[in-house]
Design a protein around this motif. Structure first.
Motif, PDB file in Angstrom:
ATOM      1  N   LYS A   1       0.834  -1.203   0.000  1.00 39.45           N
ATOM      2  CA  LYS A   1       0.000   0.000   0.000  1.00 39.45           C
ATOM      3  C   LYS A   1       0.870   1.255   0.000  1.00 39.45           C
TER       4      LYS A   1
ATOM      5  N   TRP B   1       2.223   1.694  -3.560  1.00 41.22           N
ATOM      6  CA  TRP B   1       1.240   2.129  -4.548  1.00 41.22           C
ATOM      7  C   TRP B   1       0.664   3.513  -4.228  1.00 41.22           C
TER       8      TRP B   1
ATOM      9  N   GLN C   1      -8.978  -3.776  -8.078  1.00 41.65           N
ATOM     10  CA  GLN C   1      -7.607  -3.258  -8.129  1.00 41.65           C
ATOM     11  C   GLN C   1      -7.482  -2.262  -9.285  1.00 41.65           C
ATOM     12  N   CYS C   2      -8.348  -1.259  -9.238  1.00 40.51           N
ATOM     13  CA  CYS C   2      -8.520  -0.345 -10.386  1.00 40.51           C
ATOM     14  C   CYS C   2      -7.426   0.700 -10.508  1.00 40.51           C
ATOM     15  N   HIS C   3      -6.554   0.868  -9.504  1.00 39.94           N
ATOM     16  CA  HIS C   3      -5.465   1.838  -9.518  1.00 39.94           C
ATOM     17  C   HIS C   3      -6.010   3.239  -9.817  1.00 39.94           C
TER      18      HIS C   3
ATOM     19  N   ASP D   1     -10.045  -0.187  -4.975  1.00 41.63           N
ATOM     20  CA  ASP D   1      -8.588  -0.277  -4.827  1.00 41.63           C
ATOM     21  C   ASP D   1      -8.221  -0.044  -3.368  1.00 41.63           C
TER      22      ASP D   1
ATOM     23  N   SER E   1      -5.615   1.639  -2.364  1.00 39.46           N
ATOM     24  CA  SER E   1      -4.834   2.863  -2.248  1.00 39.46           C
ATOM     25  C   SER E   1      -5.735   4.092  -2.345  1.00 39.46           C
TER      26      SER E   1
ATOM     27  N   GLU F   1     -12.525   2.495  -1.483  1.00 44.37           N
ATOM     28  CA  GLU F   1     -11.211   2.123  -0.969  1.00 44.37           C
ATOM     29  C   GLU F   1     -11.359   0.924  -0.050  1.00 44.37           C
TER      30      GLU F   1
ATOM     31  N   VAL G   1      -9.023  -5.831  -1.660  1.00 42.99           N
ATOM     32  CA  VAL G   1      -9.822  -6.600  -2.620  1.00 42.99           C
ATOM     33  C   VAL G   1     -10.481  -7.811  -1.953  1.00 42.99           C
TER      34      VAL G   1
ATOM     35  N   THR H   1     -10.702  -7.434 -14.184  1.00 43.79           N
ATOM     36  CA  THR H   1      -9.383  -7.260 -13.580  1.00 43.79           C
ATOM     37  C   THR H   1      -8.379  -7.036 -14.696  1.00 43.79           C
TER      38      THR H   1
ATOM     39  N   ALA I   1      -2.365  -7.318 -11.731  1.00 45.13           N
ATOM     40  CA  ALA I   1      -3.142  -7.262 -10.489  1.00 45.13           C
ATOM     41  C   ALA I   1      -2.937  -8.491  -9.618  1.00 45.13           C
TER      42      ALA I   1
END
Length: 274
Positions: free
Chosen positions: A9, A12, A60-62, A81, A83, A105, A108, A125, A129
């Protein structure tokens, strides 16, 4: 919170602003062109089919470039995500692109609790990831929990064959596990995978590999049926620097020397039974 979760974390969180500012993620193109799609989504556009009206979640979409792209293809999108820094950039992108996306947030592994069981027609996904998760089986249970009966999983991911290669040798040779392993691979890399103006402070990461058999078996064990599977000789980033060449038309990278010798990525689709 596990040590690996905290370590990743921090890494990222720091990458988020650097990635959002990088031309590799093309935030300006999303704002300027309402039809612009990320390279990852463009690559799989023929396989995605009609997304109009589908309730979809991007795990985990960033920073949201693929999430916004799927929204532009007609899906009602949720992004998740771990982060908060990445989601702050994703929300900025969505606002600039005129996309209405529900971002959350969370780890996952908590997605079903956070978003609701059976709430989605599509779980998506994107590339890079699964390597941040220690268990393919636990991830597959999350996917199954999120999908309604008949709902679809769509994943494009780096191939475990590629993840096993040591990019510091020429030619790149297998070094890292192909099969799932309990203890994480620990790397300390001050640079991220896009050009930036400063090194990372939180440079340590923990990652895991998962074989194709383990991933597919995990999905089958959790009540999904495999419906499509394609392996590719390319990936959307320069995974083996100095040994790959850029295909500008496809915006993909493949090995210079006999690219057919390395399975670099794959696209997998599965449907929840019921």
């Amino acid at each position: 919170m596990t040590d690996s979760f905290a370590v990743n974390k921090a890494n990222w969180d720091e990458r988020a602003a650097l990635h959002a500012a990088s031309p590799d993620y093309n935030f300006a193109d999303f704002a300027a062109d309402p039809g612009y799609l990320s390279g990852v989504v463009r690559f799989d556009r023929p396989r995605l089919g009609d997304l109009t009206g589908l309730r979809a979640v991007h795990l985990q979409c960033h920073i949201g470039t693929d999430t916004v792209s799927l929204s532009r293809l007609g899906a009602s999108m949720t992004g998740l995500d771990f982060s908060g820094a990445a989601l702050a950039e994703a929300r900025k992108l969505a606002a600039a692109a005129g996309a209405s996306i529900d971002f959350h947030e969370a780890d996952v592994h908590d997605a079903v609790e956070v978003l609701g069981a059976g709430a989605f027609d599509l779980v998506y996904t994107g590339i890079g990831a699964l390597c941040w998760l220690p268990s393919a089986a636990r991830w597959a249970a999350v996917v199954a929990g999120l999908l309604r009966p008949g709902g679809r999983l769509f994943i494009r991911e780096g191939h475990p064959m590629l993840w096993s290669l040591d990019e510091t040798t020429d030619p790149a040779a297998p070094r890292y596990p192909y099969f799932e392993h309990a203890e994480p691979l620990v790397f300390d890399e001050p640079e991220t995978y896009v050009a930036t103006d400063r090194p990372l402070t939180n440079s340590v990461t923990h990652s895991w590999n998962h074989s194709l058999g383990e991933i597919i078996t995990a999905l089958l064990d959790n009540g999904l049926t495999l419906t499509a599977f394609t392996e590719h000789d390319s990936v959307p980033w320069n995974a083996i620097p100095g040994q790959m060449t850029h295909d500008e038309a496809a915006d993909e990278w493949r090995m210079k020397d006999t690219p057919s010798r390395v399975a670099a990525s794959y696209t997998l689709q599965a449907v929840k039974n019921g």
